[in-house]
Design an enzyme around this catalytic site. Sequence first.
Site, PDB file in Angstrom:
ATOM      1  N   SER A  52       0.732  -1.133   0.000  1.00 48.52           N
ATOM      2  CA  SER A  52       0.105  -0.110  -0.046  1.00 48.52           C
ATOM      3  C   SER A  52       0.838   1.364  -0.068  1.00 48.52           C
ATOM      4  O   SER A  52       1.747   1.442   0.894  1.00 48.52           O
ATOM      5  CB  SER A  52      -0.959  -0.063   1.227  1.00 48.52           C
ATOM      6  OG  SER A  52      -1.267   1.428   1.809  1.00 48.52           O
ATOM      7  N   LYS A  53       0.529   2.260  -0.727  1.00 53.27           N
ATOM      8  CA  LYS A  53       1.416   3.519  -0.953  1.00 53.27           C
ATOM      9  C   LYS A  53       1.542   4.198   0.205  1.00 53.27           C
ATOM     10  O   LYS A  53       1.784   4.944   0.876  1.00 53.27           O
ATOM     11  CB  LYS A  53       0.911   4.171  -1.909  1.00 53.27           C
ATOM     12  CG  LYS A  53       1.419   3.901  -3.299  1.00 53.27           C
ATOM     13  CD  LYS A  53       1.169   4.953  -4.531  1.00 53.27           C
ATOM     14  CE  LYS A  53       2.219   4.345  -5.630  1.00 53.27           C
ATOM     15  NZ  LYS A  53       2.062   5.509  -6.681  1.00 53.27           N
ATOM     16  N   ARG A  54       0.146   3.903   1.427  1.00 51.75           N
ATOM     17  CA  ARG A  54       0.077   4.602   2.490  1.00 51.75           C
ATOM     18  C   ARG A  54       0.947   4.275   3.536  1.00 51.75           C
ATOM     19  O   ARG A  54       1.429   4.885   4.454  1.00 51.75           O
ATOM     20  CB  ARG A  54      -1.434   4.624   2.936  1.00 51.75           C
ATOM     21  CG  ARG A  54      -2.462   5.405   2.446  1.00 51.75           C
ATOM     22  CD  ARG A  54      -3.762   5.086   2.875  1.00 51.75           C
ATOM     23  NE  ARG A  54      -4.241   3.994   2.270  1.00 51.75           N
ATOM     24  CZ  ARG A  54      -4.561   2.826   2.659  1.00 51.75           C
ATOM     25  NH1 ARG A  54      -4.627   2.734   3.876  1.00 51.75           N
ATOM     26  NH2 ARG A  54      -5.018   1.723   1.848  1.00 51.75           N
ATOM     27  N   MET A  78       4.409   3.708   2.815  1.00 50.06           N
ATOM     28  CA  MET A  78       5.625   4.153   2.180  1.00 50.06           C
ATOM     29  C   MET A  78       6.768   4.316   3.137  1.00 50.06           C
ATOM     30  O   MET A  78       7.706   3.822   2.944  1.00 50.06           O
ATOM     31  CB  MET A  78       5.286   5.310   1.225  1.00 50.06           C
ATOM     32  CG  MET A  78       4.756   5.010  -0.055  1.00 50.06           C
ATOM     33  SD  MET A  78       5.727   4.034  -1.053  1.00 50.06           S
ATOM     34  CE  MET A  78       6.086   5.289  -2.166  1.00 50.06           C
TER      35      MET A  78
END
Length: 443
Positions: free
Chosen positions: A205-207, A209
């Site tokens: 998930s990009k969240r 990162m």
Amino acid sequence: MGTRVRFAPSPTGDLHIGSVRTALYNFLFARHEKATFVLRIEDTDQKRNKEEALRGITDGLAWAGLTWDEGPVFQSDRLDLYAECARRLEASGRAYWRDDPGKGRALVFRIDRRKIGWDDLVHGPSARDISADPDLVIVKSDGFPTYNFACVVDDHDMNITHVLRGDEHFANTPKQISLYRALEWAPPVFGHMPLILDPDGEKLSKRKMEKYANIGLPVVVEECRRLGYLPEAVVNFVALLGWSPGHDIELMTLDEMIRAFTPERINTTPARFLVDKLLWMNGMYIRRCALDRLTELSRPYIESAYGPQPPEKIREAVRQQQERLKRLDELALSTRFVFASRVEYDPKAVEKWLEPDGARALLAEVRKGLAAMHTMDKEGIEALLGRIVQEHQTKLGHVAQPLRVAVTGGTVSPPIHDTLEILGRDTVLARIDHALEIAGSKK
Ligand code: GLU
């Protein structure tokens, strides 16, 4: 037209590691089958300009060494084609206009109300009953086609024979097959590759990162670069995220992967991103890397930390670290003793190796020997340390470690002769004097 595959990323500005894998598997399949590999940019959703949209994708593919044969084809250039196919569906009664409150008028496709089956290249015989699914919007109120519709029109129009994509699209496949049937086209062969999970077992998930960056897990190609992973290590690692060549050999060149690649060997269960394995692989590839290339790749990491440096000195520093290096970004720290103008002494190292009784006397003797040496080279340094060890009936560590701490500030550095040689005698002697002073002042 023969076998044709495509990589069809949506332009999000950067290439996601999952997209690298999709591109790689399609590339390997294409090269193995002597097929044509098409690059298609699915940009009907994005308000970016084309060049900007393309850059992250082509930079990422170029970095990974993945080449394509046709394209890039932009969906935004093909709106007439989608409109024509939409009219056909409307004329045949398979599509109708609907007012979506707040969203305007959309063209909606009547999906088949039945079970749809296909022979998945990865999962084998697959089927899904879509009779309870809602009808499918194919043209949005802004006139742009939706993903499922444009994808079907393009795959047909471009004569794509095999669609290899992530499992997140598995549920779209029966809807797309329904569209193929309504348009009286033969669907391609579909194959769905497993999801990539993070070390927590969750979908990447990009969240997360920041968390990923801290453990060295790169989510996008830009991050791979920043952390100092070599492209061949990332490609090799990503290849094994959901595929296996059928033997135990893990380190493979792109050519070896092309020879071994068949979609039947793609796994059906999610793949977990194990950072330690990527690190190990990267270390292996760093060791195999030719020194000239490694020096070029390493230079930015050193110069961004310490400013411009003489090329020969960078090359030697990199050579000294090559064996132990796992990521290029470690160089900023591990070459600090070479490039920083001042040594930072680690208080623990000073306490352990420079303050005990006798340590400074030994160090002073080393200094005298180094100063008197004709040329300060490996043989001379080893002979000198050996002689002092003998004369004082002590261990090499008791002579070499105080010296290492004196010239680097810490207890870890390349072999002592390398450490001294790269610094040069003037710096070595000045640093020993300085160390003797600090350690002495504490007594
Ligand atoms: N643009 C879609 C994606 O990036 C393509 C999916 C497909 O390969 O059909 O997920």
